[in-house]
Motif scaffolding. Structure first.
Motif, short mmCIF file in Angstrom:
data_model
loop_
_atom_site.label_atom_id
_atom_site.label_comp_id
_atom_site.label_asym_id
_atom_site.label_seq_id
_atom_site.Cartn_x
_atom_site.Cartn_y
_atom_site.Cartn_z
N ARG A 90 0.79 -0.96 0.03
CA ARG A 90 -0.29 -0.08 0.03
C ARG A 90 0.53 1.58 -0.31
NH1 ARG A 90 -3.72 -2.01 5.07
NH2 ARG A 90 -2.01 -2.79 5.58
N ASP A 91 1.96 0.98 0.86
CA ASP A 91 2.36 2.18 0.84
C ASP A 91 3.66 2.59 -0.80
OD1 ASP A 91 2.09 2.89 3.39
OD2 ASP A 91 4.31 1.77 4.21
N TYR A 92 3.78 1.58 -0.99
CA TYR A 92 5.34 1.61 -2.44
C TYR A 92 3.65 2.52 -3.51
CZ TYR A 92 8.60 -0.67 -1.11
OH TYR A 92 10.63 -1.04 0.27
N ALA A 93 2.03 1.00 -3.64
CA ALA A 93 2.16 2.01 -4.61
C ALA A 93 1.09 3.39 -4.70
CB ALA A 93 0.06 0.84 -4.32
N GLY A 96 4.64 7.85 -5.53
CA GLY A 96 4.33 9.00 -6.83
C GLY A 96 5.34 8.65 -7.15
N LEU A 97 7.21 8.24 -6.62
CA LEU A 97 8.71 8.15 -6.79
C LEU A 97 8.35 6.68 -7.55
CD1 LEU A 97 11.16 9.39 -7.35
CD2 LEU A 97 11.15 8.39 -4.51
N PHE A 98 7.53 5.89 -6.73
CA PHE A 98 7.27 4.07 -7.10
C PHE A 98 6.47 4.46 -8.76
CE2 PHE A 98 5.00 0.37 -7.38
CZ PHE A 98 5.75 -0.89 -7.20
N GLN A 99 5.42 5.22 -8.65
CA GLN A 99 5.08 4.94 -9.92
C GLN A 99 5.84 5.37 -10.98
OE1 GLN A 99 1.70 7.66 -8.88
NE2 GLN A 99 0.77 5.86 -7.37
N ALA A 100 6.22 6.25 -10.48
CA ALA A 100 7.34 6.56 -11.80
C ALA A 100 7.84 5.47 -11.34
CB ALA A 100 8.01 8.09 -11.35
N LYS A 101 8.84 4.79 -10.93
CA LYS A 101 9.99 4.08 -11.73
C LYS A 101 8.60 2.39 -11.83
CE LYS A 101 12.14 0.41 -9.01
NZ LYS A 101 12.49 -0.96 -8.18
N MET A 102 8.19 2.18 -11.96
CA MET A 102 7.04 1.42 -12.82
C MET A 102 7.03 1.99 -13.93
SD MET A 102 7.06 -1.64 -10.56
CE MET A 102 8.88 -0.78 -10.55
N THR A 103 6.39 3.33 -13.93
CA THR A 103 6.65 2.95 -15.48
C THR A 103 7.91 3.57 -16.43
OG1 THR A 103 4.08 5.36 -15.24
CG2 THR A 103 5.65 5.65 -17.05
N ALA A 145 17.70 4.71 -10.89
CA ALA A 145 17.70 5.83 -9.47
C ALA A 145 16.36 5.88 -8.67
CB ALA A 145 18.20 7.14 -10.51
N ALA A 146 15.14 6.18 -9.23
CA ALA A 146 14.26 5.84 -8.74
C ALA A 146 13.81 5.27 -8.21
CB ALA A 146 12.67 6.30 -9.57
N GLY A 147 14.12 3.89 -8.07
CA GLY A 147 14.66 3.05 -6.69
C GLY A 147 14.96 3.19 -5.99
N ARG A 148 16.52 3.97 -5.90
CA ARG A 148 17.73 4.24 -5.29
C ARG A 148 16.96 5.44 -3.94
NH1 ARG A 148 19.52 3.24 -1.15
NH2 ARG A 148 21.51 3.68 -0.77
N PHE A 149 15.98 6.21 -5.08
CA PHE A 149 15.39 7.31 -3.84
C PHE A 149 14.69 6.98 -3.48
CE2 PHE A 149 17.00 10.39 -7.48
CZ PHE A 149 17.96 10.14 -6.98
N ILE A 150 13.88 5.65 -3.44
CA ILE A 150 12.05 5.03 -2.82
C ILE A 150 13.23 4.94 -1.42
CG2 ILE A 150 10.50 3.05 -2.28
CD1 ILE A 150 10.60 3.19 -5.33
N GLY A 151 13.68 4.05 -1.13
CA GLY A 151 14.57 4.24 -0.14
C GLY A 151 14.71 5.13 1.07
N TYR A 152 14.88 6.41 0.31
CA TYR A 152 14.86 7.35 1.08
C TYR A 152 13.34 7.71 1.51
CZ TYR A 152 19.71 7.26 0.90
OH TYR A 152 21.17 6.45 0.90
N VAL A 153 12.77 7.67 1.06
CA VAL A 153 11.30 8.19 1.32
C VAL A 153 10.15 7.21 2.24
CG1 VAL A 153 11.50 10.25 -0.62
CG2 VAL A 153 10.48 7.90 -1.30
N ILE A 154 10.64 6.33 2.02
CA ILE A 154 9.29 5.27 2.58
C ILE A 154 9.94 4.97 3.43
CG2 ILE A 154 9.95 2.95 1.21
CD1 ILE A 154 7.23 2.95 0.37
#
Length: 154
Positions: A90-93, A96-103, A145-154
């Motif tokens: 739920r947190d990942y979904a 926005g950064l995760f959505q960008a990574k998946m896109t 890069a987006a995936g790496r940044f996710i670790g800093y915001v979640i």
């Protein structure tokens, strides 16, 4: 509906095990990093070759060597990524950064499939091949890069 599905994913036995395991989650995370290394580490030189670097090296040899490594990397990254996602679905979904990574991952994969289809039909369209290589060079490092940044915001 989506919230219910994501909650069920988080409540699954696999997600619960990963959340509370001392060793499994780090092992899956390491597998994800390995998959990304294989993927991006293969795609970047392949794309650079398609853009004209290393003219003395046969393109067919580069493709024959790197394309299967990239495919293994993608499959590994997706499989382990799904496991990592399950822990906080739920947190990942909602991020926005995760959505960008998946896109970017979807675009990169579609781009790779288009390039493969073009090569299987005999290529012969250097402008299109270079465009696909440039798109790939934008998608995969950006997804990384987006995936790496996710670790800093979640």
């Amino acid at each position: 509906m989506l919230e219910t599905v994501l909650a069920a994913v988080e409540a699954s036995g696999v997600a619960t095990h990963l959340r509370f395991s001392r060793w499994t989650y780090p092992a899956v995370n390491a597998g994800h990093v390995l998959g990304l290394a294989l993927l991006v580490g293969s795609v970047v030189p392949l794309d650079l070759k398609l853009l004209g670097l290393w003219p003395a090296v046969a393109r067919r040899d580069v493709e024959r060597l790197l394309a299967p490594v990239a495919a293994v990397g993608l499959v590994t990254a997706v499989a382990t990524g799904l496991l990592l996602f399950s822990v906080q679905a739920r947190d990942y979904a909602a991020l926005g950064l995760f959505q960008a990574k998946m896109t970017l991952v979807v675009l990169g994969t579609a781009n790779a499939l288009a390039a493969l289809a073009l090569r299987r039909r005999g290529g012969g369209r250097p402008g299109l091949e270079k465009t696909l290589a440039a798109v790939s060079l934008l998608c995969w490092p950006s997804a990384l890069a987006a995936g790496r940044f996710i670790g800093y915001v979640i």
